[in-house]
Scaffold this active site. Structure first.
Site, PDB file in Angstrom:
ATOM      1  N   GLN A   1       0.103  -5.201   3.963  1.00 36.97           N
ATOM      2  CA  GLN A   1      -0.807  -4.842   2.877  1.00 36.97           C
ATOM      3  C   GLN A   1      -1.628  -6.037   2.412  1.00 36.97           C
ATOM      4  OE1 GLN A   1       1.191  -2.855  -0.324  1.00 36.97           O
ATOM      5  NE2 GLN A   1      -0.676  -2.388  -1.438  1.00 36.97           N
TER       6      GLN A   1
ATOM      7  N   GLU B   1       9.255   1.624  -3.357  1.00 36.34           N
ATOM      8  CA  GLU B   1       8.554   1.771  -4.627  1.00 36.34           C
ATOM      9  C   GLU B   1       9.154   2.953  -5.376  1.00 36.34           C
ATOM     10  OE1 GLU B   1       4.343   2.012  -4.136  1.00 36.34           O
ATOM     11  OE2 GLU B   1       4.149  -0.107  -3.583  1.00 36.34           O
TER      12      GLU B   1
ATOM     13  N   THR C   1       4.355   2.874  -8.644  1.00 31.05           N
ATOM     14  CA  THR C   1       5.620   2.225  -8.983  1.00 31.05           C
ATOM     15  C   THR C   1       5.779   2.115 -10.490  1.00 31.05           C
ATOM     16  OG1 THR C   1       5.437   0.926  -6.970  1.00 31.05           O
ATOM     17  CG2 THR C   1       7.062   0.203  -8.591  1.00 31.05           C
TER      18      THR C   1
ATOM     19  N   TYR D   1      -1.552   4.443  -9.753  1.00 30.28           N
ATOM     20  CA  TYR D   1      -1.077   3.088 -10.073  1.00 30.28           C
ATOM     21  C   TYR D   1      -0.865   3.006 -11.584  1.00 30.28           C
ATOM     22  CZ  TYR D   1      -0.937  -2.021  -9.083  1.00 30.28           C
ATOM     23  OH  TYR D   1      -0.564  -3.350  -8.900  1.00 30.28           O
TER      24      TYR D   1
ATOM     25  N   GLU E   1       9.033   5.741  -7.734  1.00 22.62           N
ATOM     26  CA  GLU E   1       7.985   6.552  -8.338  1.00 22.62           C
ATOM     27  C   GLU E   1       8.516   7.949  -8.646  1.00 22.62           C
ATOM     28  OE1 GLU E   1       4.197   6.633  -6.408  1.00 22.62           O
ATOM     29  OE2 GLU E   1       4.520   4.734  -5.319  1.00 22.62           O
TER      30      GLU E   1
ATOM     31  N   TYR F   1      -5.642  -4.936   2.807  1.00 20.07           N
ATOM     32  CA  TYR F   1      -6.054  -4.049   1.712  1.00 20.07           C
ATOM     33  C   TYR F   1      -7.457  -4.315   1.182  1.00 20.07           C
ATOM     34  CZ  TYR F   1      -5.517  -7.339  -2.211  1.00 20.07           C
ATOM     35  OH  TYR F   1      -5.666  -8.367  -3.106  1.00 20.07           O
TER      36      TYR F   1
ATOM     37  N   ARG G   1      -3.020 -13.419  -9.630  1.00 21.98           N
ATOM     38  CA  ARG G   1      -3.990 -13.817 -10.655  1.00 21.98           C
ATOM     39  C   ARG G   1      -3.232 -14.094 -11.944  1.00 21.98           C
ATOM     40  NH1 ARG G   1      -5.526  -9.259  -8.204  1.00 21.98           N
ATOM     41  NH2 ARG G   1      -4.740  -8.040  -9.972  1.00 21.98           N
TER      42      ARG G   1
ATOM     43  N   ASP H   1      -1.893   8.752  -4.399  1.00 18.46           N
ATOM     44  CA  ASP H   1      -0.963   7.845  -5.068  1.00 18.46           C
ATOM     45  C   ASP H   1      -1.714   7.080  -6.147  1.00 18.46           C
ATOM     46  OD1 ASP H   1       1.589   6.748  -5.450  1.00 18.46           O
ATOM     47  OD2 ASP H   1       1.080   4.973  -4.285  1.00 18.46           O
TER      48      ASP H   1
ATOM     49  N   HIS I   1       4.368  -2.801 -13.789  1.00 22.92           N
ATOM     50  CA  HIS I   1       4.335  -3.135 -12.365  1.00 22.92           C
ATOM     51  C   HIS I   1       3.009  -3.784 -12.007  1.00 22.92           C
ATOM     52  CE1 HIS I   1       4.730  -2.743  -8.003  1.00 22.92           C
ATOM     53  NE2 HIS I   1       3.566  -2.101  -7.996  1.00 22.92           N
TER      54      HIS I   1
END
Length: 430
Positions: A245, A204, A365, A134, A206, A249, A148, A132, A139
């Site tokens: 998560q 998500e 996503t 990113y 995708e 993570y 952040r 998967d 997103h």
């Protein structure tokens, strides 16, 4: 290079009842999949209108490479068909196109057609590995801002396609239930984690990239050849338990929050069918780094993106009881990818990793810039702070038991016949 032929002609017409007006599966599409009926077990098929054509049954009506391809695709997976790349699948598509547009062949082919409503669809490939990525930069920015605000993207994002290896065994076809996962969660003000069912279950939106052909271990696939290793695309819903998560993570990435279930649409829209919908990759913003040479190819930048529109809808248990239609949550384009599908394949193999037929690559996503195109509830509800209002007076921040997510996608381009991917459905159960 993009090769177009008579199979892409918008004026092409099929004798199959209803196929010409079908928004998903006109004769210009002919996606491949695996189906079964009450009378027979799993075998290869192709979607045409509201019917599934049995590939094994029409093999005697084909010749040459098309007949060989039909034989390879008549088993329980499509892996053998794509073992050496796309050439046989392309020949099969042309052979089927001739059968399904020539009214003189109607009596011969009709016994091989089954109503789609009488068919059960299965995973199209035996999936050996799942990665998967990113690639949805909007997103990534939306999620990053929640943690952040001043620096939503990590320093490596615009240099390297970010990805992780997922769990192939828990990928299921559309229509399978999704059992709410349990795991550890830690409240921000808690001293210790708690164990229990996820309270922040999310979808998500995708797309799935299916690998065709293979490369020997230690031999990367050059970017100029990477597109030849794309067998086709499907829709992918890579469910996420956001609370699990958030706790687990770091430092190694997703685990229990992601490996419990991923839902795939069962039809593979082949690269050949998607040829008219290849478009230029959106230009990078001024100041963004130029991709390193192993990721840079002029033809890929000119044709490496897809003119595909994606949408996600929600139907709650209460909505279904009231007879309400699924409510659209968002709609957006696939070209929200910061990296092309070919760049993903080139990067995946640059270290010598060997891809195999039927390996699955998720785009990650895909959200566009506006709220009505966000591809997850994490974004739409701003992490649970902004509930969504639904028909019938309900609200949602994350998914509840009984909620069903429906994803759809269509390749759309002016002057071309719209083709679809079918549906990717999953219902949450406790």
């Amino acid at each position: 290079m993009i090769d177009l032929d008579e199979t892409h002609a918008p004026s092409a017409s099929s004798w199959v009842d209803g196929a010409d007006a079908h928004r998903e599966f006109p004769v210009q599409n002919l996606p491949l999949g695996i189906f079964s009926t009450a009378e027979r077990t799993k075998r290869g098929g192709v979607a045409i209108g509201d019917f599934v054509c049995d590939l094994g049954a029409v093999e005697p009506l084909l010749s040459g490479d098309a007949a060989q391809a039909a034989s390879l695709a008549s088993g329980e997976t499509l892996n053998a068909l794509f073992a050496d790349g796309n050439a046989l699948a392309d020949a099969l598509r042309k052979g089927l196109f001739e059968l399904l547009t020539d009214s003189a062949r109607q009596d011969d082919v009709t016994p091989a057609l089954y109503p789609a409503s009488a068919c059960t669809l299965h995973l199209p490939f035996a999936i050996g590995d799942y990665t998967d990525f990113y690639t949805g930069i909007h997103h990534a920015e939306n999620v990053g801002k929640q943690f952040r605000p001043d620096n939503p993207l990590l320093p490596n994002y615009k240099w390297v396609p970010i990805g992780y290896h997922g769990r192939a065994s828990s990928i299921v076809p559309s229509g399978c239930e999704v059992v709410r996962p349990s795991g550890q969660q830690k409240n921000p003000d808690g001293d210790e984690p708690l164990f229990g069912p996820s309270k922040k279950l999310d979808y998500e939106m995708e797309m799935a990239v299916w690998a065709g052909g293979s490369n020997a271990m230690g031999r990367p696939i050059p970017i100029a050849e990477a597109a030849d290793h794309i067998a086709g695309l499907s829709i992918l819903n890579d469910w996420s338990a956001r609370d699990l998560q958030a706790w687990e993570y770091q430092p190694l990435g997703p685990f229990l929050a992601k490996n419990f279930n991923s839902t795939i649409s069962p039809w593979v829209v082949t690269s050949a069918a998607l040829a008219p919908f290849r478009i230029a990759q959106p230009a990078r913003p001024a100041g963004d780094p130029v991709p390193l040479p192993y990721l840079a190819d002029a033809d890929d930048q000119a044709h490496g993106a897809y003119a595909i529109e994606m949408e996600v809808l929600l139907a709650t248990a209460k909505m279904r009881e009231a007879g309400l239609e699924p409510h659209r949550l968002s709609k957006g384009p696939m070209d929200a990818m910061y990296w092309t599908a070919a760049q993903l394949i080139a990067h995946h193999t640059v270290n010598g990793c060997n891809l195999r037929p039927g390996d699955l690559l998720g785009t990650g996503t895909l959200s566009s810039e506006t709220r009505d195109s966000f591809g997850s509830l994490l974004e739409l509800s701003e992490g649970g702070k902004r509930p969504l209002e639904l028909p019938g007076g309900e609200t949602r921040t994350f998914l509840e038991d009984g909620d069903e997510i429906v994803m759809r996608a269509h390749a759309v381009r002016e002057g071309r016949r719209t083709i679809g991917f079918g549906e990717c459905r999953g219902k949450i159960v406790g």
